[in-house]
Design an enzyme around this catalytic site. Structure first.
Site, mmCIF file in Angstrom:
data_model
loop_
_atom_site.group_PDB
_atom_site.id
_atom_site.type_symbol
_atom_site.label_atom_id
_atom_site.label_comp_id
_atom_site.label_asym_id
_atom_site.label_seq_id
_atom_site.Cartn_x
_atom_site.Cartn_y
_atom_site.Cartn_z
ATOM 1 N N VAL A 1 112.462 47.241 61.016
ATOM 2 C CA VAL A 1 111.132 46.731 60.679
ATOM 3 C C VAL A 1 111.040 46.332 59.209
ATOM 4 O O VAL A 1 110.578 45.241 58.880
ATOM 5 C CB VAL A 1 110.056 47.784 61.034
ATOM 6 C CG1 VAL A 1 108.727 47.453 60.397
ATOM 7 C CG2 VAL A 1 109.901 47.856 62.539
ATOM 8 N N LYS B 1 123.668 51.029 52.904
ATOM 9 C CA LYS B 1 122.873 49.918 53.464
ATOM 10 C C LYS B 1 122.472 48.940 52.358
ATOM 11 O O LYS B 1 122.592 47.720 52.516
ATOM 12 C CB LYS B 1 121.628 50.514 54.139
ATOM 13 C CG LYS B 1 120.908 49.576 55.053
ATOM 14 C CD LYS B 1 119.741 50.279 55.764
ATOM 15 C CE LYS B 1 120.111 50.803 57.126
ATOM 16 N NZ LYS B 1 118.968 51.291 57.905
ATOM 17 N N THR C 1 110.035 57.050 62.203
ATOM 18 C CA THR C 1 109.184 58.150 62.693
ATOM 19 C C THR C 1 109.729 58.594 64.044
ATOM 20 O O THR C 1 109.082 58.410 65.075
ATOM 21 C CB THR C 1 107.710 57.703 62.828
ATOM 22 O OG1 THR C 1 107.663 56.465 63.565
ATOM 23 C CG2 THR C 1 107.054 57.509 61.488
ATOM 24 N N PHE D 1 104.130 44.997 65.332
ATOM 25 C CA PHE D 1 104.302 44.798 66.775
ATOM 26 C C PHE D 1 105.559 43.991 67.111
ATOM 27 O O PHE D 1 105.744 43.593 68.252
ATOM 28 C CB PHE D 1 103.069 44.095 67.353
ATOM 29 C CG PHE D 1 101.807 44.897 67.199
ATOM 30 C CD1 PHE D 1 101.481 45.871 68.133
ATOM 31 C CD2 PHE D 1 100.971 44.702 66.111
ATOM 32 C CE1 PHE D 1 100.323 46.632 67.988
ATOM 33 C CE2 PHE D 1 99.810 45.453 65.960
ATOM 34 C CZ PHE D 1 99.488 46.416 66.895
ATOM 35 N N CYS E 1 111.284 52.639 70.465
ATOM 36 C CA CYS E 1 109.824 52.766 70.350
ATOM 37 C C CYS E 1 109.142 53.403 71.569
ATOM 38 O O CYS E 1 108.484 54.425 71.437
ATOM 39 C CB CYS E 1 109.210 51.409 70.071
ATOM 40 S SG CYS E 1 109.646 50.785 68.436
HETATM 41 N N1 NAD Z 1 112.294 48.917 65.709
HETATM 42 C C1 NAD Z 1 111.235 48.296 66.185
HETATM 43 O O1 NAD Z 1 111.334 47.373 67.001
HETATM 44 C C2 NAD Z 1 109.850 48.692 65.716
HETATM 45 C C3 NAD Z 1 108.764 47.873 66.040
HETATM 46 C C4 NAD Z 1 107.505 48.230 65.570
HETATM 47 C C5 NAD Z 1 107.347 49.397 64.847
HETATM 48 N N2 NAD Z 1 108.419 50.194 64.577
HETATM 49 C C6 NAD Z 1 108.211 51.398 63.774
HETATM 50 O O2 NAD Z 1 108.622 51.112 62.445
HETATM 51 C C7 NAD Z 1 109.189 52.276 61.833
HETATM 52 C C8 NAD Z 1 110.599 51.979 61.359
HETATM 53 O O3 NAD Z 1 111.408 51.697 62.466
HETATM 54 P P1 NAD Z 1 112.858 51.068 62.314
HETATM 55 O O4 NAD Z 1 113.330 50.757 63.692
HETATM 56 O O5 NAD Z 1 112.830 50.009 61.275
HETATM 57 O O6 NAD Z 1 113.654 52.345 61.733
HETATM 58 P P2 NAD Z 1 115.074 52.367 61.030
HETATM 59 O O7 NAD Z 1 115.610 53.729 61.256
HETATM 60 O O8 NAD Z 1 115.873 51.179 61.436
HETATM 61 O O9 NAD Z 1 114.743 52.181 59.467
HETATM 62 C C9 NAD Z 1 114.146 53.148 58.681
HETATM 63 C C10 NAD Z 1 114.795 53.060 57.292
HETATM 64 O O10 NAD Z 1 114.047 53.853 56.381
HETATM 65 C C11 NAD Z 1 114.948 54.430 55.448
HETATM 66 N N3 NAD Z 1 114.280 55.555 54.772
HETATM 67 C C12 NAD Z 1 113.987 56.783 55.246
HETATM 68 N N4 NAD Z 1 113.332 57.493 54.318
HETATM 69 C C13 NAD Z 1 113.184 56.687 53.228
HETATM 70 C C14 NAD Z 1 112.577 56.837 51.952
HETATM 71 N N5 NAD Z 1 111.954 57.966 51.604
HETATM 72 N N6 NAD Z 1 112.635 55.813 51.090
HETATM 73 C C15 NAD Z 1 113.250 54.654 51.424
HETATM 74 N N7 NAD Z 1 113.836 54.456 52.628
HETATM 75 C C16 NAD Z 1 113.801 55.442 53.514
HETATM 76 C C17 NAD Z 1 116.146 54.791 56.311
HETATM 77 O O11 NAD Z 1 117.309 54.977 55.535
HETATM 78 C C18 NAD Z 1 116.221 53.579 57.242
HETATM 79 O O12 NAD Z 1 117.071 52.581 56.711
HETATM 80 C C19 NAD Z 1 109.101 53.366 62.906
HETATM 81 O O13 NAD Z 1 107.923 54.100 62.710
HETATM 82 C C20 NAD Z 1 109.035 52.585 64.189
HETATM 83 O O14 NAD Z 1 108.391 53.311 65.212
HETATM 84 C C21 NAD Z 1 109.667 49.857 64.985
#
Ligand code: NAD
Length: 437
Positions: free
Chosen positions: A11, A35, A86, A152, A263
């Protein structure tokens, strides 16, 4: 505007790159040094169509930067987004908010001028209040507004979704915060993407409500598919017949092996926990989770049935490992329980996925990975299509038949018409349709 994106995963990275593409100055922060190093070298750590080009263009234009050092970027930002993970908390299914809270603390320490902190992570109702409290306790002096801005986008079509959203939801009461968010999304607003201003809690609940509803649609059509198999009806025609009703709509009515991904499972579970915490219940969603869990395990029985129950020491080829096409994301993929169950029954597993094999290695053991669908099918007793990648849509049945030990195809995504496979001499099974054998 100056934007800091805290968390550069599926995201954060897509949102950051898209905001940069709109013309904003964006700094993407992540705690994962490897990363960030990769991103600085122009390497994209995830598979998402179009993302490499978008990142490269905006890096070259000087609008996008990557760092592990949060403070300097937050200090000068108009808006700071929290886009950290999360995941489900081990043991109880609540959303694990430790990353969000940690990010809030770090942001608090670095705030200077007026800043909007927007939570993009999917977080339970009330998390915005927590973030605000954490920041205000650490920095009573800070001129800050905490808003909710749920995301979304769908993996695999993330850039298109971010740039052409059905709606933008902004949970913020204060006009100053709304102004900043409006300015950030102005390019989309001009494209007439509806911008929905709500309270923070309402925005948080919209995201969970949407995901739970979509998961419900999938679980629903899967149950109807089971019924189709019993009564000799065709689920694809049933789904089309249902979906042409505008009140229902055709999307998310594709029967398959059960929903997975990063998700739906975790968000549905977190919604159940939120409801329980508030003394109410979302029993439909509870049932959706239960039905889906049973289904994912049940897919192994379907494969076994196509082999007349003789699974021990048989070789089963799996096409598609990720939870959907066009992503490398293996989180909660239905392929994981399917493969584990088949291994427990004594099967040997060969697998191929266009993008997910590296991540699959961390989630699965004892699997032989292969370079393409035909190599995967070699000496296999059955071939199972688990994810509907484009390249599995026009397989050469003749070639498959030549390399396989046994011509059995189990199509868990209903990619093929049964007649084609049957004409090529395959025993064929799919979801919610009955085929002679
Ligand atoms: N993946 C999807 O399709 C999607 C869609 C909508 C919403 N979301 C929501 O968005 C959020 C992120 O999802 P994602 O799939 O991108 O997760 P992800 O695990 O791919 O990315 C999260 C990133 O945050 C980094 N991180 C953690 N703690 C940190 C901090 N304190 N400072 C800086 N970076 C930090 C991690 O190293 C990781 O790279 C979640 O809550 C998810 O539910 C995801």
């Amino acid at each position: 505007m100056r934007v800091t994106m805290v968390g550069s995963g599926y995201v954060g990275l897509v949102s950051g790159a898209c905001f940069a593409d709109f013309g904003h100055q964006v700094i993407c922060v992540d705690t994962d040094q490897a990363k960030i190093d990769a991103l600085k070298r122009g390497e994209i750590p995830i598979y998402e169509p179009g993302l490499a080009e978008l990142v490269a263009n905006n890096l070259a234009a000087g609008r996008l930067q990557f760092t592990t050092d949060l403070a300097p970027s937050v200090r000068q930002a108009d808006a700071v987004f929290i886009a950290v993970g999360t995941p489900s908390r081990r043991g109880d299914g609540h959303a694990d908010l430790s990353y969000v809270h940690a990010a809030a603390r770090e942001i608090a320490g670095a705030l200077s001028e007026f800043t909007v902190v927007a939570t993009k992570s999917t977080v339970p109702v009330g998390t915005g209040d927590d973030v605000e409290r954490i920041i205000r306790e650490a920095r009573p002096d800070a001129d800050v507004m905490v808003v909710s801005n749920p995301e979304f986008l769908r993996e695999g079509a993330a850039i298109q979704d971010f740039k052409h959203p059905d709606r933008i939801v902004i949970g913020a009461n204060e006009p100053r915060a709304r102004e900043v968010m409006t300015e950030l999304y102005r390019p989309l607003y001009l494209n007439a993407a509806p911008m929905l201003f709500t309270s923070r809690r309402t925005a948080e609940l919209i995201k969970y409500g949407a995901n739970a509803f979509l998961a419900t649609k999938i679980a629903f059509i899967n149950e109807i598919a089971d019924l189709c198999e019993k009564v000799g009806a065709n689920i694809q025609e049933v789904a089309r017949g249902i979906g042409l009703d505008n009140r229902i709509g055709p999307k998310f009515l594709h029967a398959g092996p059960g929903f997975g991904g990063s998700c739906f499972p975790k968000d549905a579970l977190a919604l159940i926990k939120t409801a329980q915490d508030h003394g109410t219940s979302v029993r439909i969603v509870e049932t959706v989770i239960a039905v889906n869990d049973v289904r994912k395990r049940g897919m192994a029985r379907k494969v076994a049935a196509a082999l007349d129950g003789a699974v021990r020491n048989r070789t089963i080829a799996i096409l598609g490992l990720t939870f959907k096409p066009n992503t490398d994301d293996m989180r909660d993929s239905p392929s994981i329980p399917l493969i584990s169950a088949l291994q427990e029954m004594g099967a040997r597993i060969r697998a191929y996925d266009p993008a997910g094999m590296e991540q699959a290695r961390q989630a699965l053991s004892g699997v032989t990975y292969t370079p393409d669908p035909y190599a995967c099918a070699e000496r296999a007793d059955a071939l199972v299509i688990v994810t509907e990648w484009e390249q599995f849509r026009a397989l050469d049945f003749h070639r498959l038949g030549q390399v396989m030990s046994n011509k059995v195809l189990i199509d868990l995504r209903n990619v093929y018409r049964g007649e084609e496979a049957l004409a090529a001499g395959f025993r064929y099974d799919s979801v919610g349709r009955v085929h002679p054998h």
